[in-house]
Design a protein around this motif. Structure first.
Motif, PDB file in Angstrom:
ATOM      1  N   THR A  11       0.830  -1.211   0.000  1.00 32.03           N
ATOM      2  CA  THR A  11       0.000   0.000   0.000  1.00 32.03           C
ATOM      3  C   THR A  11       0.861   1.256   0.000  1.00 32.03           C
ATOM      4  O   THR A  11       0.596   2.216  -0.753  1.00 32.03           O
ATOM      5  CB  THR A  11      -0.921   0.001   1.225  1.00 32.03           C
ATOM      6  OG1 THR A  11      -1.720  -1.189   1.235  1.00 32.03           O
ATOM      7  CG2 THR A  11      -1.831   1.219   1.216  1.00 32.03           C
ATOM      8  N   CYS A  14       2.354   1.867  -3.480  1.00 31.15           N
ATOM      9  CA  CYS A  14       1.412   2.448  -4.441  1.00 31.15           C
ATOM     10  C   CYS A  14       1.262   3.953  -4.227  1.00 31.15           C
ATOM     11  O   CYS A  14       1.161   4.723  -5.196  1.00 31.15           O
ATOM     12  CB  CYS A  14       0.063   1.750  -4.332  1.00 31.15           C
ATOM     13  SG  CYS A  14       0.101  -0.002  -4.786  1.00 31.15           S
ATOM     14  N   THR A 236       0.497  -5.090  -6.665  1.00 34.36           N
ATOM     15  CA  THR A 236       1.365  -3.907  -6.566  1.00 34.36           C
ATOM     16  C   THR A 236       1.388  -3.131  -7.873  1.00 34.36           C
ATOM     17  O   THR A 236       1.285  -1.892  -7.873  1.00 34.36           O
ATOM     18  CB  THR A 236       2.786  -4.334  -6.189  1.00 34.36           C
ATOM     19  OG1 THR A 236       2.754  -5.085  -4.974  1.00 34.36           O
ATOM     20  CG2 THR A 236       3.678  -3.121  -6.006  1.00 34.36           C
ATOM     21  N   GLY A 239      -1.976  -1.493  -8.427  1.00 38.22           N
ATOM     22  CA  GLY A 239      -2.141  -0.399  -7.476  1.00 38.22           C
ATOM     23  C   GLY A 239      -1.324   0.820  -7.867  1.00 38.22           C
ATOM     24  O   GLY A 239      -1.790   1.964  -7.749  1.00 38.22           O
ATOM     25  N   ALA A 240      -0.101   0.598  -8.350  1.00 37.95           N
ATOM     26  CA  ALA A 240       0.730   1.711  -8.818  1.00 37.95           C
ATOM     27  C   ALA A 240       0.096   2.394 -10.026  1.00 37.95           C
ATOM     28  O   ALA A 240       0.097   3.626 -10.137  1.00 37.95           O
ATOM     29  CB  ALA A 240       2.131   1.206  -9.153  1.00 37.95           C
ATOM     30  N   ALA A 243      -2.688   4.526  -8.820  1.00 36.34           N
ATOM     31  CA  ALA A 243      -2.182   5.766  -8.220  1.00 36.34           C
ATOM     32  C   ALA A 243      -1.805   6.779  -9.303  1.00 36.34           C
ATOM     33  O   ALA A 243      -2.054   7.989  -9.154  1.00 36.34           O
ATOM     34  CB  ALA A 243      -0.974   5.458  -7.339  1.00 36.34           C
ATOM     35  N   GLY A 294       2.931  -0.211 -15.207  1.00 37.07           N
ATOM     36  CA  GLY A 294       2.232  -0.996 -14.195  1.00 37.07           C
ATOM     37  C   GLY A 294       1.316  -2.035 -14.811  1.00 37.07           C
ATOM     38  O   GLY A 294       1.279  -3.195 -14.368  1.00 37.07           O
TER      39      GLY A 294
END
Length: 423
Positions: A11, A14, A236, A239-240, A243, A294
């Motif tokens: 988390t 990210c 991951t 999530g990146a 973001a 990503g």
């Protein structure tokens, strides 16, 4: 405990991806002279900026000719030479037209100068000299061509004003010689939150060299501590990417908010929009690049997993490679010992290729989406070559399994002369 720490680190990774993009932009774009100049140089030929510069230079030059007084003096002189009163009154009415003509002359000269290569050269040189002042403006101090007063950042266009004055005098407009020293500042940015922005810039500048590395390290530790590492890598990466998408949306909202709240000192909203878009251009490129990277990493991790679809795709690729290797073997194309060696160490070779491409991408100077796509194409090509070599090694391996030969007739291996024939 490991799962909890892994979730926290993933988390945090990210979140830090978006922050890292900002630090890289501030450190490598805003605070780097060469990249800053290459970024703002195209603004000299932007129509909105040219129009704003012409208006500001014309206002700063501020040539004032008392048209009515000049017309009255001419009329009096003509009357002394015998001009009829009616004609003298007509001459006196030309006063307002004289003011308008002078204003048009100034605007014409300023426009010709701004649209010429001289202005582009002056713009680029002034920005290069003033870049140190930009850095100081972002860190709380201003000097040189860039000035900071409270929450306002201004650019001194005095050099352009002086050049226009010289051209006006050379063109025969003698009143330009008496142009007084007036305010020649062009407002670039104004915000009540400039102090907070400067504090953030200083912090981001300090973290610019280390935060991206720290983000990658934290993400790697989070993946390694996870119980299902492949799924953690997919999470991951996605999530990146999410973001980055949020950061891109935030940039759009910030642009709209800035343009909707322009202060009165900013005379051209179109020029303000052009300057904003130009300054954040490389940030937008970085956001798109990180987002695509990503998604690519997540897709690659998923396709290398044990799911039904990944297994089916990999099996199809292996069968295709085996078919191609058998076709090559029939036509005299064999991989020999190289193929056998690749077949033995194929997994390690794949890992090595991935590490090399990751290192190249990390050392690439400001990668773009095209860079990511190029890396993907190179990886797919190398994986295809390794698959073909490994398939050739399996096909031609001494003592290894071979493709069964089809019977050729009664004299063939399965004909009457063979064991089945004797039975």
């Amino acid at each position: 405990m490991k799962s909890t720490v892994s979730a926290v680190l993933i988390t945090l990774t990210c979140v830090l991806v978006a922050v890292s993009l900002l630090t890289v932009w501030v450190h490598d774009i805003v605070l780097d002279t060469d990249r800053y100049v290459s970024t703002v140089s195209p603004l000299a030929s932007d129509p909105a900026v040219e129009a704003a510069a012409v208006h500001r230079i014309t206002t700063a030059v501020d040539v004032r000719v008392d048209g009515p007084q000049v017309a009255a003096d001419v009329a009096a002189w003509l009357e002394s030479r015998g001009l009829p009163p009616r004609a003298s009154d007509a001459v006196k009415k030309l006063g307002p037209q004289l003011d308008s003509a002078v204003d048009q002359a100034v605007t014409k000269v300023a426009t010709r100068f701004v649209e010429s290569d001289k202005f582009e050269t002056l713009w680029t040189g002034a920005n290069r000299v003033a870049h140190t002042a930009v850095v100081h403006a972002l860190t709380g101090k201003g000097r040189g061509a860039i000035g900071v007063s409270g929450g306002t950042v201004t650019l001194d266009v005095g050099a352009a004003v002086e050049r226009v004055k010289e051209e006006l005098v050379d063109a025969g407009l003698s009143p330009a010689e008496k142009i007084p020293d007036v305010d020649k500042q062009m407002v670039l940015f104004q915000s009540d939150k400039l102090e907070k922005i400067r504090d953030g810039v200083r912090l981001l500048d300090i973290a610019g060299n280390w935060l991206p590395i720290l983000t990658v390290v934290l993400g790697a530790i989070g993946v390694l501590l996870a119980r299902r590492r492949r799924r953690a890598l997919v999470t991951t990466a996605l999530g990146a990417a999410a973001a980055c998408l949020i950061l891109a949306i935030g940039l759009v909202v910030a642009r709209r908010y800035y343009l909707d709240h322009l202060p009165a000192q900013v005379q051209s909203p179109a020029a303000a929009a052009a300057i904003f878009d130009t300054l954040v251009r490389f940030l937008r490129v970085s956001i798109r690049t990180a987002l695509v990277l990503g998604v690519v990493v997540a897709l690659g991790a998923y396709l290398s997993g044990a799911g039904r679809m990944p297994r089916a795709l990999r099996g199809r690729a292996e069968r295709t490679a085996d078919t191609a290797a058998r076709w090559g073997s029939v036509h005299g194309v064999r991989t020999g010992r190289v193929g056998a060696w690749v077949n033995t160490y194929r997994r390690w070779l794949t890992v090595g290729v991935l590490l090399i491409l990751a290192l190249v991408f990390a050392l690439w100077n400001h990668p773009t989406v095209l860079t990511v796509l190029l890396m993907v194409l190179i990886l797919l090509a190398v994986l295809a070559v390794l698959a073909l070599l490994a398939a050739g090694g399996r096909t031609g391996e001494p003592g290894g399994p071979r493709e069964p030969t089809e019977p050729t007739g009664p004299a063939g291996p399965a004909g009457p002369a063979g064991p089945a024939g004797r039975r």
